[in-house]
Design a protein around this motif. Structure first.
Motif, PDB file in Angstrom:
ATOM      1  N   HIS A   1      51.936 -17.232  53.656  1.00  0.00           N
ATOM      2  CA  HIS A   1      51.877 -15.799  54.386  1.00  0.00           C
ATOM      3  C   HIS A   1      53.016 -14.778  53.756  1.00  0.00           C
ATOM      4  N   GLY A   2      54.299 -15.244  53.910  1.00  0.00           N
ATOM      5  CA  GLY A   2      55.385 -14.443  53.396  1.00  0.00           C
ATOM      6  C   GLY A   2      55.394 -14.119  51.696  1.00  0.00           C
ATOM      7  N   LEU A   3      55.004 -15.058  51.049  1.00  0.00           N
ATOM      8  CA  LEU A   3      54.878 -15.017  49.692  1.00  0.00           C
ATOM      9  C   LEU A   3      53.632 -13.879  49.266  1.00  0.00           C
ATOM     10  N   SER A   4      52.445 -14.124  50.124  1.00  0.00           N
ATOM     11  CA  SER A   4      51.510 -13.090  49.741  1.00  0.00           C
ATOM     12  C   SER A   4      51.624 -11.746  49.975  1.00  0.00           C
TER      13      SER A   4
ATOM     14  N   SER B   1      41.848  -3.106  44.894  1.00  0.00           N
ATOM     15  CA  SER B   1      41.461  -4.321  44.601  1.00  0.00           C
ATOM     16  C   SER B   1      42.522  -5.592  45.246  1.00  0.00           C
ATOM     17  N   LEU B   2      43.843  -5.056  44.874  1.00  0.00           N
ATOM     18  CA  LEU B   2      45.132  -5.980  45.441  1.00  0.00           C
ATOM     19  C   LEU B   2      44.985  -5.781  47.022  1.00  0.00           C
ATOM     20  N   ALA B   3      44.792  -4.867  47.685  1.00  0.00           N
ATOM     21  CA  ALA B   3      44.865  -4.945  49.224  1.00  0.00           C
ATOM     22  C   ALA B   3      43.561  -5.638  49.644  1.00  0.00           C
ATOM     23  N   ILE B   4      42.422  -5.225  48.967  1.00  0.00           N
ATOM     24  CA  ILE B   4      41.389  -6.105  49.538  1.00  0.00           C
ATOM     25  C   ILE B   4      41.247  -7.599  49.315  1.00  0.00           C
ATOM     26  N   TRP B   5      41.638  -8.047  47.966  1.00  0.00           N
ATOM     27  CA  TRP B   5      41.728  -9.448  47.466  1.00  0.00           C
ATOM     28  C   TRP B   5      42.765 -10.239  48.423  1.00  0.00           C
TER      29      TRP B   5
END
Length: 94
Positions: free
Chosen positions: A36-39, A70-74
């Motif tokens: 989670h922290g990494l993502s 796209s980054l936010a959704i993916w």
């Protein structure tokens, strides 16, 4: 000149977030906490770099805005999939 400074600052912040999210992987927390922290750090860092590129290359704004969306959704969907698969409801065992 000011746009260049702001652009490079955004890119530098993005690289900082990338490294900042990588260091907790060495800790003793659970795997999901580390992921989670990494993502989150990776998403914020990548978005910051893209915003820096957007300031530098405004003619490419449609593609860069699409990249941010796209980054936010993916990354959000991937986080939900990881959480669901790690829960007891997501497994086929029970």
């Amino acid at each position: 000149m000011a746009i260049d400074v702001l652009s490079y600052t955004c890119m530098g912040i993005g690289v900082f977030f990338w490294f900042w999210g990588t260091f907790p992987l060495l800790g003793k927390r659970s795997l999901l906490f580390k992921l989670h922290g990494l993502s989150v750090a990776d998403t914020l860092g990548s978005m910051s770099i893209i915003i820096g590129l957007l300031l530098k290359r405004p003619r490419e704004s449609p593609l860069l805005i699409l990249a941010i969306i796209s980054l936010a959704i993916w990354n959000t969907v991937l986080g939900y999939v990881l959480a669901y698969c790690s829960s007891s409801r997501g497994s086929n065992d029970g």
